[in-house]
Design a protein around this motif. Structure first.
Motif, PDB file in Angstrom:
ATOM      1  N   ALA A 168     -37.569  -2.459  44.897  1.00 46.37           N
ATOM      2  CA  ALA A 168     -37.170  -1.689  43.722  1.00 46.37           C
ATOM      3  C   ALA A 168     -37.224  -0.208  44.057  1.00 46.37           C
ATOM      4  O   ALA A 168     -38.154   0.265  44.688  1.00 46.37           O
ATOM      5  N   THR A 169     -36.190   0.512  43.650  1.00 51.32           N
ATOM      6  CA  THR A 169     -36.119   1.946  43.884  1.00 51.32           C
ATOM      7  C   THR A 169     -35.644   2.620  42.614  1.00 51.32           C
ATOM      8  O   THR A 169     -34.692   2.164  41.982  1.00 51.32           O
ATOM      9  N   ALA A 170     -36.278   3.710  42.253  1.00 47.67           N
ATOM     10  CA  ALA A 170     -35.836   4.493  41.100  1.00 47.67           C
ATOM     11  C   ALA A 170     -34.750   5.463  41.549  1.00 47.67           C
ATOM     12  O   ALA A 170     -34.878   6.123  42.574  1.00 47.67           O
ATOM     13  N   LEU A 171     -33.673   5.522  40.770  1.00 49.27           N
ATOM     14  CA  LEU A 171     -32.607   6.484  41.015  1.00 49.27           C
ATOM     15  C   LEU A 171     -32.735   7.559  39.954  1.00 49.27           C
ATOM     16  O   LEU A 171     -32.726   7.251  38.762  1.00 49.27           O
ATOM     17  N   GLU A 172     -32.861   8.799  40.375  1.00 56.11           N
ATOM     18  CA  GLU A 172     -33.068   9.876  39.422  1.00 56.11           C
ATOM     19  C   GLU A 172     -31.746  10.495  39.029  1.00 56.11           C
ATOM     20  O   GLU A 172     -30.963  10.902  39.866  1.00 56.11           O
ATOM     21  N   GLY A 173     -31.505  10.532  37.715  1.00 53.94           N
ATOM     22  CA  GLY A 173     -30.287  11.104  37.178  1.00 53.94           C
ATOM     23  C   GLY A 173     -30.435  11.259  35.685  1.00 53.94           C
ATOM     24  O   GLY A 173     -31.543  11.172  35.149  1.00 53.94           O
ATOM     25  N   PRO A 174     -29.323  11.490  34.993  1.00 53.98           N
ATOM     26  CA  PRO A 174     -29.380  11.645  33.547  1.00 53.98           C
ATOM     27  C   PRO A 174     -29.994  10.411  32.876  1.00 53.98           C
ATOM     28  O   PRO A 174     -29.791   9.290  33.319  1.00 53.98           O
ATOM     29  N   GLN A 175     -30.740  10.642  31.840  1.00 57.18           N
ATOM     30  CA  GLN A 175     -31.384   9.562  31.092  1.00 57.18           C
ATOM     31  C   GLN A 175     -30.435   9.078  29.999  1.00 57.18           C
ATOM     32  O   GLN A 175     -30.473   9.577  28.881  1.00 57.18           O
ATOM     33  N   GLU A 176     -29.578   8.141  30.339  1.00 62.18           N
ATOM     34  CA  GLU A 176     -28.601   7.598  29.403  1.00 62.18           C
ATOM     35  C   GLU A 176     -28.778   6.090  29.313  1.00 62.18           C
ATOM     36  O   GLU A 176     -29.288   5.458  30.228  1.00 62.18           O
ATOM     37  N   MET A 177     -28.352   5.510  28.187  1.00 63.37           N
ATOM     38  CA  MET A 177     -28.481   4.072  27.989  1.00 63.37           C
ATOM     39  C   MET A 177     -27.437   3.333  28.824  1.00 63.37           C
ATOM     40  O   MET A 177     -26.235   3.502  28.636  1.00 63.37           O
ATOM     41  N   THR A 178     -27.893   2.537  29.772  1.00 60.79           N
ATOM     42  CA  THR A 178     -27.008   1.788  30.656  1.00 60.79           C
ATOM     43  C   THR A 178     -26.445   0.570  29.936  1.00 60.79           C
ATOM     44  O   THR A 178     -27.178  -0.193  29.330  1.00 60.79           O
TER      45      THR A 178
END
Length: 70
Positions: A4-14
């Protein structure tokens, strides 16, 4: 092994995600109308586009990414 890896970007509802057939990219569509294509090795968005409404994604036929809005 699963990693598991976190991808950092805008916090939007996927709304939708799909892994490319070669496993190198992850496509993400959001409720806020954003499309991101992530390079998993670099952990960076290599494509970021904005649409007017919900975005859905699916990889088809190798390198072709299908993107549709509602």
């Amino acid at each position: 092994m699963i990693s598991a890896t976190a991808l950092e970007g805008p916090q939007e509802m996927t709304l939708s995600v799909d892994l490319s057939p070669d496993g190198k990219h992850l496509a993400q569509g959001t409720r806020e109308g954003s499309l991101f294509v992530w390079d998993l090795a670099r952990k960076k968005a290599v494509i970021a586009r904005k649409f007017a409404t919900d975005v859905h994604v699916a990889w088809v036929d190798g390198d072709l990414l299908l993107v549709w809005t509602r």
